[in-house]
Design a protein around this motif. Structure first.
Motif, PDB file in Angstrom:
ATOM      1  N   THR A 149       0.805  -1.193  -0.003  1.00  0.00           N
ATOM      2  CA  THR A 149       0.120  -0.043  -0.272  1.00  0.00           C
ATOM      3  C   THR A 149       0.984   1.327   0.189  1.00  0.00           C
ATOM      4  O   THR A 149       1.620   1.401   0.991  1.00  0.00           O
ATOM      5  N   ILE A 150       0.831   2.138  -1.075  1.00  0.00           N
ATOM      6  CA  ILE A 150       1.569   3.122  -1.359  1.00  0.00           C
ATOM      7  C   ILE A 150       0.864   4.398  -0.774  1.00  0.00           C
ATOM      8  O   ILE A 150      -0.377   4.816  -1.571  1.00  0.00           O
ATOM      9  N   THR A 151       1.417   5.177   0.090  1.00  0.00           N
ATOM     10  CA  THR A 151       0.642   6.532   0.591  1.00  0.00           C
ATOM     11  C   THR A 151       1.462   7.662   0.363  1.00  0.00           C
ATOM     12  O   THR A 151       2.665   7.672   0.678  1.00  0.00           O
ATOM     13  N   ILE A 152       0.932   8.425  -0.358  1.00  0.00           N
ATOM     14  CA  ILE A 152       1.702   9.838  -0.703  1.00  0.00           C
ATOM     15  C   ILE A 152       1.037  11.065  -0.030  1.00  0.00           C
ATOM     16  O   ILE A 152      -0.183  11.292  -0.339  1.00  0.00           O
ATOM     17  N   ARG A 153       1.848  11.833   0.740  1.00  0.00           N
ATOM     18  CA  ARG A 153       1.063  12.930   1.275  1.00  0.00           C
ATOM     19  C   ARG A 153      -0.096  12.987   1.904  1.00  0.00           C
ATOM     20  O   ARG A 153      -0.967  13.889   2.001  1.00  0.00           O
ATOM     21  N   GLY A 154      -0.067  11.953   2.952  1.00  0.00           N
ATOM     22  CA  GLY A 154      -1.091  11.632   3.630  1.00  0.00           C
ATOM     23  C   GLY A 154      -2.403  11.264   3.371  1.00  0.00           C
ATOM     24  O   GLY A 154      -3.450  11.326   3.986  1.00  0.00           O
ATOM     25  N   ILE A 155      -2.472  10.825   1.980  1.00  0.00           N
ATOM     26  CA  ILE A 155      -3.826  10.480   1.600  1.00  0.00           C
ATOM     27  C   ILE A 155      -3.893   8.999   1.452  1.00  0.00           C
ATOM     28  O   ILE A 155      -3.251   8.321   0.739  1.00  0.00           O
ATOM     29  N   SER A 156      -4.319   8.361   2.404  1.00  0.00           N
ATOM     30  CA  SER A 156      -4.485   6.921   2.529  1.00  0.00           C
ATOM     31  C   SER A 156      -5.382   6.161   1.511  1.00  0.00           C
ATOM     32  O   SER A 156      -6.192   6.930   0.710  1.00  0.00           O
ATOM     33  N   THR A 157      -5.499   4.835   1.526  1.00  0.00           N
ATOM     34  CA  THR A 157      -6.391   4.237   0.635  1.00  0.00           C
ATOM     35  C   THR A 157      -7.965   4.590   0.820  1.00  0.00           C
ATOM     36  O   THR A 157      -8.117   5.180   2.007  1.00  0.00           O
ATOM     37  N   SER A 158      -8.584   4.424   0.073  1.00  0.00           N
ATOM     38  CA  SER A 158     -10.243   4.594  -0.038  1.00  0.00           C
ATOM     39  C   SER A 158     -10.977   3.260  -0.268  1.00  0.00           C
ATOM     40  O   SER A 158     -10.503   2.366  -0.846  1.00  0.00           O
ATOM     41  N   VAL A 193      13.605   5.157 -10.344  1.00  0.00           N
ATOM     42  CA  VAL A 193      12.088   5.341 -10.060  1.00  0.00           C
ATOM     43  C   VAL A 193      11.841   6.798  -9.908  1.00  0.00           C
ATOM     44  O   VAL A 193      12.721   7.575  -9.552  1.00  0.00           O
ATOM     45  N   GLU A 194      10.974   7.334 -10.388  1.00  0.00           N
ATOM     46  CA  GLU A 194      10.443   8.851 -10.467  1.00  0.00           C
ATOM     47  C   GLU A 194       9.432   8.847  -9.508  1.00  0.00           C
ATOM     48  O   GLU A 194       8.307   8.168  -9.765  1.00  0.00           O
ATOM     49  N   VAL A 195       9.239   9.730  -8.526  1.00  0.00           N
ATOM     50  CA  VAL A 195       8.321  10.017  -7.638  1.00  0.00           C
ATOM     51  C   VAL A 195       7.771  11.469  -7.784  1.00  0.00           C
ATOM     52  O   VAL A 195       8.436  12.318  -7.458  1.00  0.00           O
ATOM     53  N   VAL A 196       6.543  11.651  -8.105  1.00  0.00           N
ATOM     54  CA  VAL A 196       5.913  13.030  -8.308  1.00  0.00           C
ATOM     55  C   VAL A 196       4.977  13.212  -7.003  1.00  0.00           C
ATOM     56  O   VAL A 196       3.879  12.584  -7.138  1.00  0.00           O
ATOM     57  N   ARG A 197       4.987  14.059  -6.170  1.00  0.00           N
ATOM     58  CA  ARG A 197       4.165  14.413  -5.063  1.00  0.00           C
ATOM     59  C   ARG A 197       3.135  15.423  -5.562  1.00  0.00           C
ATOM     60  O   ARG A 197       3.642  16.307  -6.084  1.00  0.00           O
ATOM     61  N   GLY A 198       1.905  15.155  -5.333  1.00  0.00           N
ATOM     62  CA  GLY A 198       1.051  16.121  -5.416  1.00  0.00           C
ATOM     63  C   GLY A 198      -0.181  15.696  -6.491  1.00  0.00           C
ATOM     64  O   GLY A 198       0.241  14.592  -7.309  1.00  0.00           O
ATOM     65  N   PRO A 199      -1.288  16.128  -6.835  1.00  0.00           N
ATOM     66  CA  PRO A 199      -2.102  15.678  -7.478  1.00  0.00           C
ATOM     67  C   PRO A 199      -1.516  15.496  -9.126  1.00  0.00           C
ATOM     68  O   PRO A 199      -0.948  16.443  -9.443  1.00  0.00           O
ATOM     69  N   GLY A 215      -2.763  11.498  -4.325  1.00  0.00           N
ATOM     70  CA  GLY A 215      -1.439  11.745  -3.748  1.00  0.00           C
ATOM     71  C   GLY A 215      -0.306  12.262  -4.481  1.00  0.00           C
ATOM     72  O   GLY A 215       0.673  12.793  -4.141  1.00  0.00           O
ATOM     73  N   GLY A 216      -0.178  11.473  -5.505  1.00  0.00           N
ATOM     74  CA  GLY A 216       0.874  11.582  -6.406  1.00  0.00           C
ATOM     75  C   GLY A 216       1.151  10.441  -7.247  1.00  0.00           C
ATOM     76  O   GLY A 216       0.028   9.542  -7.430  1.00  0.00           O
ATOM     77  N   VAL A 217       2.256  10.247  -8.180  1.00  0.00           N
ATOM     78  CA  VAL A 217       2.354   9.261  -8.852  1.00  0.00           C
ATOM     79  C   VAL A 217       3.755   8.660  -8.628  1.00  0.00           C
ATOM     80  O   VAL A 217       4.936   9.257  -8.432  1.00  0.00           O
ATOM     81  N   VAL A 218       3.866   7.399  -8.607  1.00  0.00           N
ATOM     82  CA  VAL A 218       5.276   6.620  -8.831  1.00  0.00           C
ATOM     83  C   VAL A 218       5.446   5.892  -9.967  1.00  0.00           C
ATOM     84  O   VAL A 218       4.318   5.082 -10.671  1.00  0.00           O
ATOM     85  N   ASN A 219       6.508   6.210 -10.565  1.00  0.00           N
ATOM     86  CA  ASN A 219       6.771   5.629 -12.187  1.00  0.00           C
ATOM     87  C   ASN A 219       8.072   4.700 -12.095  1.00  0.00           C
ATOM     88  O   ASN A 219       9.374   5.446 -11.699  1.00  0.00           O
ATOM     89  N   GLY A 270       1.041  19.813   4.884  1.00  0.00           N
ATOM     90  CA  GLY A 270       2.542  19.385   4.961  1.00  0.00           C
ATOM     91  C   GLY A 270       3.544  20.147   4.795  1.00  0.00           C
ATOM     92  O   GLY A 270       3.541  21.090   4.279  1.00  0.00           O
ATOM     93  N   LEU A 271       4.732  19.689   5.064  1.00  0.00           N
ATOM     94  CA  LEU A 271       6.119  20.470   4.882  1.00  0.00           C
ATOM     95  C   LEU A 271       7.163  19.345   4.800  1.00  0.00           C
ATOM     96  O   LEU A 271       7.128  18.147   5.461  1.00  0.00           O
ATOM     97  N   GLU A 272       7.864  19.408   3.622  1.00  0.00           N
ATOM     98  CA  GLU A 272       8.788  18.465   3.059  1.00  0.00           C
ATOM     99  C   GLU A 272      10.377  19.254   3.096  1.00  0.00           C
ATOM    100  O   GLU A 272      10.339  20.170   2.260  1.00  0.00           O
ATOM    101  N   LEU A 273      11.421  18.612   3.643  1.00  0.00           N
ATOM    102  CA  LEU A 273      12.566  19.247   3.529  1.00  0.00           C
ATOM    103  C   LEU A 273      13.646  17.964   3.011  1.00  0.00           C
ATOM    104  O   LEU A 273      13.618  17.012   3.426  1.00  0.00           O
ATOM    105  N   ALA A 274      14.653  18.403   2.182  1.00  0.00           N
ATOM    106  CA  ALA A 274      15.274  17.467   1.724  1.00  0.00           C
ATOM    107  C   ALA A 274      16.692  17.983   1.321  1.00  0.00           C
ATOM    108  O   ALA A 274      17.025  19.134   1.017  1.00  0.00           O
TER     109      ALA A 274
END
Length: 759
Positions: free
Chosen positions: A176-185, A222-228, A239-243, A612-616
């Motif tokens: 189960t992959i959850t991005i930015r706090g949007i869990s499954t439905s 792997v490319e991860v795009v966070r956000g709609p 939550g986003g897309v994982v490619n 949310g806040l993200e830092l890297a």
């Protein structure tokens, strides 16, 4: 990409260059060789480079996206190729690299001490630098993958900020992959998973079992795009897309072999063969992984059910990818992937097992028309077959492990994806696209009439999704780039049936999801961005029309929708790269179950607000490559009339605090060591946030050491590696099934010894 004589223009992504070209002469000799008469007036750099390649007689490779709207200075006189190239590229932020092994010269963004800015495709469906797109993007490179030993391919995502991954203790479990706090439905997945840019299943299921068909050794990045991302990719991208981007063979023909052994009597044998020539490339691979498994549920649930032994399993995979270039501006691609996974659902229960078979067939065509257009057409057919066995203990007959039920589930889908990237001017790229998918999901259950008492039945669900999208990328000035676009989706869900008898009606919905973003470059090192967009999860017929006396139909059920707003920044200083993002998401019309008198019904009653806040930060300090990232996610239920006790509580399975950090130490070309750790804060397994469902925070560390062995003869490369996952033997919870109060734990310390060689 562009080549000089005798090849016509061919603009393909950089990641495929090595698989497409083995040229006729040594690039080093060309650059340092005899001088040439050069006469190139000041003009757009892309035109100047093509003219230069023709005058100098070299093979020169670049992309219009890389060169952009840069201008060249005038270059005239008799000089070496190297000197002339340096003059042409002066002030452009670009550099050239000669590849002596493959015999060509590449123009690319200039390197910093840390390295070349990553190029990504997923964020805009066009190849762009990661710090040029108005989005929060992370890239897991081939080097990152090589220095890890994940148990599952999705485990690679655990070190990415804003991403949570939950995997059970069975080798057949789907993450189960959850991005930015949007869990499954109830309606399915809320984060879209792609393989090579295309969805891995139809909207009917949303269970991601096709991930079993992709082997870790076949993964390039792997490319991860966070956000709609529904404006580009349609449903289930809140939550986003994982490619996951698979490998293509690079370089001369050869073979790769990987063998390994580890804890729980785990073994792996993997091999690949392939080759790349001017007009064709191919890669054929196969792998076989087996394990005795570990005990994930040591404590009995409320029915007394638990693991009686470790959960054994095996994964067998085979894949073929190939590319054919009938002309320099055309490419035909083919990919076939098959995976077969078998494992215990509960250890020691011989009739409580999974058997998954996933396969996909891809066919693609790419046509390039010089500077002004790229046309892509792709087709994917997927088929997933799952066989699930249940014993009598599952149905309430304690200690009876005899077979009581067999479920046969099949999910098939056909996807057509068309895209045109039109360069309307040097500062404007218009992307147009069309997507059509057909999906069918069928389930047949065979019951023991004595133990279960139900007759055999077969249910079928079908869907059709049609999407049209448009995106305009416009460079307003040298500093400002604006992106605007949207996608219109129309999906039809055909009436479900059981044993051929309709159980519901046809239903349909239309959804439009816009997206707007801008990136402003303050200077060569720093840029800011802002973006806004919407996304959705479809309301399936299985929720709208229910069978049985305990349920009421919900024909007016609406899709779940979201609106997100984000600002962020990217900054480079010397060998260090930093990124930051602030975001807010309103997730509405969440589907939940309510009681209407003595019966239940699905209704749109929920609302979730996420801040949310993200830092890297990552970089290089001598022989050290450290990284660290942190995500704060405040995911709060704002409305839920079906259960007022959840209002004001955290959304389940979302940790408010998550910290990842690690370092790779490589003092020599022949040795590296990577140590990484992740802290996941407290979270809850239910929306009421009850004490029994609280999952305490935990810190897990992993390590891997690699030695590149001396080679000779037919061996080109060889590496011996030792990986230790869960270094401190932390026993932590990963799953909790509230209905039976069953807890599952992740594996403790496990060790893996591997040997990889290339011939």
């Amino acid at each position: 990409m562009f080549r000089s004589k005798p090849f016509a223009p061919f603009n393909r992504p950089r990641k495929l260059v090595a698989t497409a070209l083995i040229l006729a002469f040594h690039a080093g000799a060309v650059l340092a060789g005899p001088t040439a008469k050069i006469d190139i007036p000041a003009q757009p750099l892309s035109s100047a480079l093509r003219a230069f390649a023709s005058q100098a007689g070299i093979q020169l490779i670049f992309t219009p996206e890389t060169v952009g709207a840069a201008k060249s200075v005038a270059v005239k006189g008799e000089m070496s190729v190297e000197a002339a190239l340096r003059q042409l590229l002066s002030g452009s932020g670009l550099e050239f690299r000669q590849d002596g092994e493959r015999n060509y010269v590449v123009v690319r963004p200039a390197r910093t001490e840390y390295g070349m800015p990553e190029m990504v495709v997923t964020a805009t469906r066009t190849e762009r630098r990661v710090d040029d797109v108005p989005a929060s993007v992370s890239v897991i490179t081939a080097k990152d993958i090589a220095t890890q030993r994940p148990q599952h391919i999705a485990d690679l995502l655990r070190n990415v900020e804003g991403v949570d991954v939950a995997v059970g203790g069975s080798p057949a479990d789907i993450p189960t992959i959850t991005i930015r706090g949007i869990s499954t439905s109830f309606a399915g997945a809320t984060s879209q998973v792609l393989i090579d840019g295309m969805p891995i299943e139809s909207p009917v299921t949303g269970i991601h079992r096709s991930m079993h068909a992709l082997d870790l050794n076949d993964l390039e990045r792997v490319e991860v795009v966070r956000g709609p991302a529904s404006a580009l990719y349609g449903p289930s991208a809140v939550g986003g897309v994982v490619n996951f981007l698979p490998k293509r063979w690079k370089g001369a023909p050869g073979a790769e072999v990987s063998i390994g052994t580890g804890s729980h009597d785990a073994t792996l044998v993997s091999a690949a063969v392939g080759g790349a020539w001017d007009a064709v490339d191919f890669r054929l691979s196969a792998s076989d992984y087996r394990t005795d498994g570990y005990v994930a549920q040591p404590e009995p649930d409320i029915w007394g059910t638990k693991d009686l032994a470790p959960r054994d399993g095996k994964n067998r995979k085979i894949s073929l990818s190939a590319g054919l270039r009938p002309a320099d501006n055309q490419e035909i691609t083919l990919a076939v992937r098959k995976g077969d996974t078998e494992s215990a659902w509960l250890g020691g229960h011989p009739n409580y097992r999974f058997d998954d078979n996933a396969e996909s067939y891809d066919l693609g065509y790419r046509y390039e028309t010089g500077d002004w257009g790229v046309f892509k057409a792709r087709y994917r057919k997927m088929r997933q077959k799952t066989r699930i066995l249940y014993d009598a203990d599952f149905w309430g007959w304690p200690a009876d492990l005899s077979l009581a039920e067999i479920d046969h589930r099949t999910d098939t889908s056909d996807v057509i994806d068309l895209q045109a990237d039109l360069r309307l001017s040097k500062d404007n790229v218009l992307t147009l696209g069309f997507n059509n998918s057909l999906g069918e999901y069928s389930s047949t259950a065979d019951y023991d009439p004595v133990i279960v008492g139900f007759p055999r039945e077969q249910s079928v669900s079908k869907s059709r999704l049609t999407g049209v999208f448009i995106q305009d990328e416009h460079r307003v000035s040298e500093a400002l780039t604006v992106l605007v676009g949207g996608r219109w989706d129309h999906y039809k869900l055909f009436g479900d049936s059981i044993d051929g008898v309709p159980t519901g009606k046809d239903s349909k919905d239309s959804v439009f999801n816009p997206r707007l973003g801008a990136r402003y470059r303050l200077n060569d090192a720093t840029s800011l961005y802002a973006t806004a967009g919407t996304a959705y999860v479809p309301a399936l017929n299985s929720l709208k029309f229910r069978t049985g006396g305990a349920w009421l139909d919900s024909p007016n059920l609406k899709p779940e929708t979201s609106a997100s707003y984000e600002v962020g920044a990217n900054h480079r200083i010397g060998a260090w790269s930093m990124r930051a993002a602030l975001f807010h998401t309103e997730y509405e019309d969440k589907i939940s179950v309510i009681w209407v008198g003595p019966k239940r019904q699905y209704q749109n009653i929920g609302k979730v607000s996420v801040d949310g806040l993200e830092l890297a930060i990552e970089g290089t300090a001598g022989d050290w490559r450290p990284y660290a990232n942190y995500a704060y996610t405040d995911s709060i239920i704002k409305e839920n009339s079906s259960d007022p006790l959840t209002v004001g509580k955290q959304l389940q399975r979302v940790a408010p605090h998550k910290l990842n950090l690690g370092v790779t130490y490589a003092p020599l070309d022949r040795f590296y060591a990577r140590v990484s750790g992740r802290y996941v804060g407290d979270y809850y397994f239910n929306d009421r946030n009850t004490d029994e469902a609280r999952n305490p925070g935990h810190f897990v560390a992993d390590a891997k050491f690699g030695w590149r062995l001396p080679t000779g003869g037919i061996a080109r490369e060889a590496e011996l590696s030792l990986a230790i996952n869960n270094l401190f033997d932390k026993r932590y919870r990963e799953q909790w099934l509230e209905s039976v109060k069953a807890l599952e734990y992740m594996d403790g310390r496990n060790v893996w010894l591997g040997l990889n060689a290339r011939f």
